[in-house]
Scaffold this motif. Sequence first.
Motif, PDB file in Angstrom:
ATOM      1  N   UNK A   1      -5.044   5.968   7.700  1.00  0.00           N
ATOM      2  CA  UNK A   1      -5.351   7.390   7.834  1.00  0.00           C
ATOM      3  C   UNK A   1      -4.509   8.219   6.868  1.00  0.00           C
ATOM      4  N   UNK A   2      -3.241   7.826   6.714  1.00  0.00           N
ATOM      5  CA  UNK A   2      -2.363   8.550   5.803  1.00  0.00           C
ATOM      6  C   UNK A   2      -2.832   8.412   4.359  1.00  0.00           C
ATOM      7  N   UNK A   3      -3.348   7.251   4.016  1.00  0.00           N
ATOM      8  CA  UNK A   3      -3.805   7.015   2.644  1.00  0.00           C
ATOM      9  C   UNK A   3      -5.023   7.858   2.280  1.00  0.00           C
ATOM     10  N   UNK A   4      -5.722   8.350   3.291  1.00  0.00           N
ATOM     11  CA  UNK A   4      -6.850   9.232   2.992  1.00  0.00           C
ATOM     12  C   UNK A   4      -6.375  10.504   2.298  1.00  0.00           C
ATOM     13  N   UNK A   5      -5.124  10.855   2.541  1.00  0.00           N
ATOM     14  CA  UNK A   5      -4.578  12.040   1.892  1.00  0.00           C
ATOM     15  C   UNK A   5      -4.511  11.920   0.381  1.00  0.00           C
ATOM     16  N   UNK A   6      -4.455  10.678  -0.126  1.00  0.00           N
ATOM     17  CA  UNK A   6      -4.426  10.493  -1.577  1.00  0.00           C
ATOM     18  C   UNK A   6      -5.761  10.839  -2.222  1.00  0.00           C
ATOM     19  N   UNK A   7      -6.811  10.841  -1.427  1.00  0.00           N
ATOM     20  CA  UNK A   7      -8.142  11.170  -1.949  1.00  0.00           C
ATOM     21  C   UNK A   7      -8.497  12.635  -1.739  1.00  0.00           C
ATOM     22  N   UNK A   8      -7.591  13.387  -1.110  1.00  0.00           N
ATOM     23  CA  UNK A   8      -7.874  14.790  -0.822  1.00  0.00           C
ATOM     24  C   UNK A   8      -7.404  15.671  -1.976  1.00  0.00           C
ATOM     25  N   UNK A   9      -8.301  16.341  -2.669  1.00  0.00           N
ATOM     26  CA  UNK A   9      -7.875  17.265  -3.737  1.00  0.00           C
ATOM     27  C   UNK A   9      -7.258  18.517  -3.121  1.00  0.00           C
TER      28      UNK A   9
ATOM     29  N   UNK B   1       3.978  17.951   2.106  1.00  0.00           N
ATOM     30  CA  UNK B   1       2.863  17.290   2.787  1.00  0.00           C
ATOM     31  C   UNK B   1       1.917  16.598   1.812  1.00  0.00           C
ATOM     32  N   UNK B   2       1.649  17.233   0.684  1.00  0.00           N
ATOM     33  CA  UNK B   2       0.735  16.649  -0.295  1.00  0.00           C
ATOM     34  C   UNK B   2       1.331  15.412  -0.959  1.00  0.00           C
ATOM     35  N   UNK B   3       2.655  15.352  -1.079  1.00  0.00           N
ATOM     36  CA  UNK B   3       3.304  14.212  -1.723  1.00  0.00           C
ATOM     37  C   UNK B   3       3.504  13.034  -0.780  1.00  0.00           C
TER      38      UNK B   3
ATOM     39  N   UNK C   1       1.403   9.329  -1.189  1.00  0.00           N
ATOM     40  CA  UNK C   1       1.875   8.451  -2.257  1.00  0.00           C
ATOM     41  C   UNK C   1       3.291   7.968  -1.978  1.00  0.00           C
ATOM     42  N   UNK C   2       4.164   8.843  -1.507  1.00  0.00           N
ATOM     43  CA  UNK C   2       5.542   8.450  -1.239  1.00  0.00           C
ATOM     44  C   UNK C   2       5.645   7.380  -0.166  1.00  0.00           C
ATOM     45  N   UNK C   3       4.875   7.533   0.889  1.00  0.00           N
ATOM     46  CA  UNK C   3       4.887   6.524   1.961  1.00  0.00           C
ATOM     47  C   UNK C   3       4.337   5.198   1.445  1.00  0.00           C
ATOM     48  N   UNK C   4       3.267   5.268   0.683  1.00  0.00           N
ATOM     49  CA  UNK C   4       2.711   4.050   0.089  1.00  0.00           C
ATOM     50  C   UNK C   4       3.740   3.356  -0.798  1.00  0.00           C
TER      51      UNK C   4
END
Length: 268
Positions: free
Chosen positions: A102-110, A140-142, A145-148
Amino acid sequence: MTRHLPRLALLAAAASVLLPFLAIFSAALQPQSNLSPGLDWPSDPQWGNFADAWTTAGFGALLKSGALIALGVVPLALILATLAGYGLSTLQVRGRGALFAFLMLGMALPYEAIVIPLYYEMRDLGLLNTQWAVILPLIGLFMPFGVFWMRTHFASLPKELTEAASVDGAGSWRTLTRVLLPTALPALTTLALLYFMWAWNQFLLALVLIQDPAKRTAPAGLGKFVQQFGQNIPLLSAGTLIVIAPIVVLYLFFQRHFIKGILQGAVK
């Protein structure tokens, strides 16, 4: 001939990076009356263009504001990404796989898609027109990627490290701070440089959420500078070099750690 291909490729890549910088630097030293500077080195370098650009665009206040935003984002984002990466990679958290996905979905959010909601949210919180209006959304936007990044690092470490720490009676916090974090210096340095670069280069959020031009980031100020002096190529080139100088200096200072972190992640 084949054995020289890697060197030729590296030289071509280096030239593709260095030539634009040399062109901008050469243009910044041309007389301001020269509207179409080329790659020729000026016979009388106009070093005063940098002082003129600094004064005209107010880069002193912009660089200070940009530094405050970047220095507000980087430490908090690093701490949160490290804790989340450690928890999702090492601790037995229920549903951590689904949470990570679910968190990785944030990487696809412009982030352009959430600028308007962010504007009203910051207004309701009373943070509009302050650096916090940019710092908090950027953290929040970073995070994805940081968690990944940190999860990948911690997951690649031998399990014997955490098992040995557990046998010695170390808890989760002590295992993280005394055992795992010392191994994460290259990864943390690389992530910190990326965070700083992304925060420093922030344009849209600073432009929308901060109305006071002196409180925006340097790239946002440069955008206004372009509108006023778009025809003055030497002055515009000098302003561009002023904006990118902090990033170049930081990279040169931490390049060994940065490259080590990138290569370490590639090998793993």
